[in-house]
Design a protein around this motif. Structure first.
Motif, mmCIF file in Angstrom:
data_model
loop_
_atom_site.group_PDB
_atom_site.id
_atom_site.type_symbol
_atom_site.label_atom_id
_atom_site.label_comp_id
_atom_site.label_asym_id
_atom_site.label_seq_id
_atom_site.Cartn_x
_atom_site.Cartn_y
_atom_site.Cartn_z
ATOM 1 N N ILE A 21 0.825 -1.208 0.000
ATOM 2 C CA ILE A 21 0.000 0.000 0.000
ATOM 3 C C ILE A 21 0.855 1.253 0.000
ATOM 4 N N ASN A 22 0.503 2.184 -0.887
ATOM 5 C CA ASN A 22 1.167 3.478 -0.895
ATOM 6 C C ASN A 22 0.103 4.538 -0.600
ATOM 7 N N ALA A 23 -0.562 5.023 -1.612
ATOM 8 C CA ALA A 23 -1.618 6.018 -1.382
ATOM 9 C C ALA A 23 -2.901 5.347 -0.900
ATOM 10 N N MET A 24 -3.644 6.077 -0.081
ATOM 11 C CA MET A 24 -4.967 5.631 0.370
ATOM 12 C C MET A 24 -5.943 6.792 0.191
ATOM 13 N N GLY A 25 -7.226 6.439 0.099
ATOM 14 C CA GLY A 25 -8.183 7.514 -0.099
ATOM 15 C C GLY A 25 -9.621 7.058 0.039
ATOM 16 N N TRP A 26 -10.503 8.018 -0.211
ATOM 17 C CA TRP A 26 -11.938 7.767 -0.102
ATOM 18 C C TRP A 26 -12.645 8.248 -1.370
ATOM 19 N N TYR A 27 -13.517 7.384 -1.865
ATOM 20 C CA TYR A 27 -14.406 7.725 -2.963
ATOM 21 C C TYR A 27 -15.825 7.827 -2.408
ATOM 22 N N ARG A 28 -16.658 8.571 -3.125
ATOM 23 C CA ARG A 28 -18.073 8.673 -2.771
ATOM 24 C C ARG A 28 -18.920 8.425 -4.014
ATOM 25 N N GLN A 29 -19.953 7.615 -3.828
ATOM 26 C CA GLN A 29 -20.924 7.416 -4.904
ATOM 27 C C GLN A 29 -22.280 7.866 -4.401
ATOM 28 N N SER A 30 -22.725 9.002 -4.908
ATOM 29 C CA SER A 30 -24.030 9.534 -4.539
ATOM 30 C C SER A 30 -25.102 8.880 -5.409
ATOM 31 N N PRO A 31 -26.347 8.884 -4.939
ATOM 32 C CA PRO A 31 -27.434 8.233 -5.691
ATOM 33 C C PRO A 31 -27.517 8.739 -7.127
ATOM 34 N N GLY A 32 -27.483 7.815 -8.071
ATOM 35 C CA GLY A 32 -27.598 8.162 -9.482
ATOM 36 C C GLY A 32 -26.360 8.743 -10.111
ATOM 37 N N LYS A 33 -25.240 8.740 -9.386
ATOM 38 C CA LYS A 33 -24.022 9.334 -9.903
ATOM 39 C C LYS A 33 -22.877 8.337 -9.892
ATOM 40 N N GLU A 34 -21.812 8.680 -10.589
ATOM 41 C CA GLU A 34 -20.641 7.819 -10.613
ATOM 42 C C GLU A 34 -19.831 7.979 -9.326
ATOM 43 N N ARG A 35 -19.012 6.998 -9.077
ATOM 44 C CA ARG A 35 -18.117 7.057 -7.919
ATOM 45 C C ARG A 35 -16.993 8.048 -8.216
ATOM 46 N N VAL A 36 -16.757 8.968 -7.286
ATOM 47 C CA VAL A 36 -15.738 9.994 -7.487
ATOM 48 C C VAL A 36 -14.789 10.040 -6.292
ATOM 49 N N LEU A 37 -13.556 10.400 -6.571
ATOM 50 C CA LEU A 37 -12.540 10.536 -5.531
ATOM 51 C C LEU A 37 -12.757 11.854 -4.795
ATOM 52 N N ILE A 38 -12.826 11.802 -3.459
ATOM 53 C CA ILE A 38 -13.017 13.024 -2.698
ATOM 54 C C ILE A 38 -11.842 13.345 -1.788
ATOM 55 N N ALA A 39 -11.040 12.349 -1.443
ATOM 56 C CA ALA A 39 -9.905 12.607 -0.560
ATOM 57 C C ALA A 39 -8.864 11.521 -0.731
ATOM 58 N N SER A 40 -7.594 11.917 -0.673
ATOM 59 C CA SER A 40 -6.516 10.944 -0.739
ATOM 60 C C SER A 40 -5.361 11.429 0.121
ATOM 61 N N ILE A 41 -4.478 10.498 0.447
ATOM 62 C CA ILE A 41 -3.341 10.838 1.284
ATOM 63 C C ILE A 41 -2.174 9.924 0.924
ATOM 64 N N THR A 42 -0.994 10.503 0.810
ATOM 65 C CA THR A 42 0.180 9.712 0.485
ATOM 66 C C THR A 42 0.661 8.953 1.718
ATOM 67 N N ARG A 43 1.572 8.043 1.498
ATOM 68 C CA ARG A 43 2.116 7.280 2.616
ATOM 69 C C ARG A 43 2.824 8.216 3.613
ATOM 70 N N ALA A 44 3.373 9.292 3.105
ATOM 71 C CA ALA A 44 4.058 10.261 3.957
ATOM 72 C C ALA A 44 3.097 11.198 4.683
ATOM 73 N N GLY A 45 1.806 11.121 4.333
ATOM 74 C CA GLY A 45 0.817 11.927 5.035
ATOM 75 C C GLY A 45 0.378 13.194 4.343
ATOM 76 N N ARG A 46 0.703 13.346 3.070
ATOM 77 C CA ARG A 46 0.285 14.548 2.349
ATOM 78 C C ARG A 46 -1.143 14.360 1.839
ATOM 79 N N PRO A 47 -2.077 15.219 2.275
ATOM 80 C CA PRO A 47 -3.477 15.053 1.885
ATOM 81 C C PRO A 47 -3.840 15.816 0.612
#
Length: 120
Positions: free
Chosen positions: A31-57
């Motif tokens: 694992i290197n980068a980690m993050g969160w996607y959101r899929q709202s009703p009727g919409k595609e899944r989109v990236l909303i937040a990510s963070i590098t292994r070093a902690g850069r958001p």
């Protein structure tokens, strides 16, 4: 192979807060980068937040100033603190763990998701 499990979703009123947690297991050394996607009703899944292994958001404009992403590499865990929630934040939130320095929906792994509903 990496397995991810999200928790912390639920029903909250507008203006409220939730904290999502994602724990990784398996081949966590990949694992290197980690993050969160959101899929709202009727919409595609989109990236909303990510963070590098070093902690850069990195946060999407839609959540900047309201959401905070953090991680604990010793626990193979990533968090998403969500404040000042709005009805448009409603959706299924998916954790992603990627092998590269950038989040990848193609090469990364996803968890099963956790539902967040913002409603009065």
């Amino acid at each position: 192979q990496v397995q991810l499990v999200e928790s912390g979703g639920g029903l909250v009123q507008p203006g409220g807060s939730l904290r999502l947690t994602c724990v990784a297991s398996g081949s966590t050394e990949s694992i290197n980068a980690m993050g969160w996607y959101r899929q709202s009703p009727g919409k595609e899944r989109v990236l909303i937040a990510s963070i590098t292994r070093a902690g850069r958001p990195n946060l999407a404009d839609s959540v900047k100033g309201r959401f905070t992403i953090s991680r604990d590499n010793t626990k193979n865990t990533v968090y998403l603190q969500m404040d000042s929630l709005k009805p448009e934040d409603t959706g299924v939130y998916y954790c992603n763990a990627s092998p590269g320095t950038a989040i990848s929906s193609t090469f990364g792994s996803f968890g099963p998701g956790t539902q967040v509903t913002v409603s009065s």
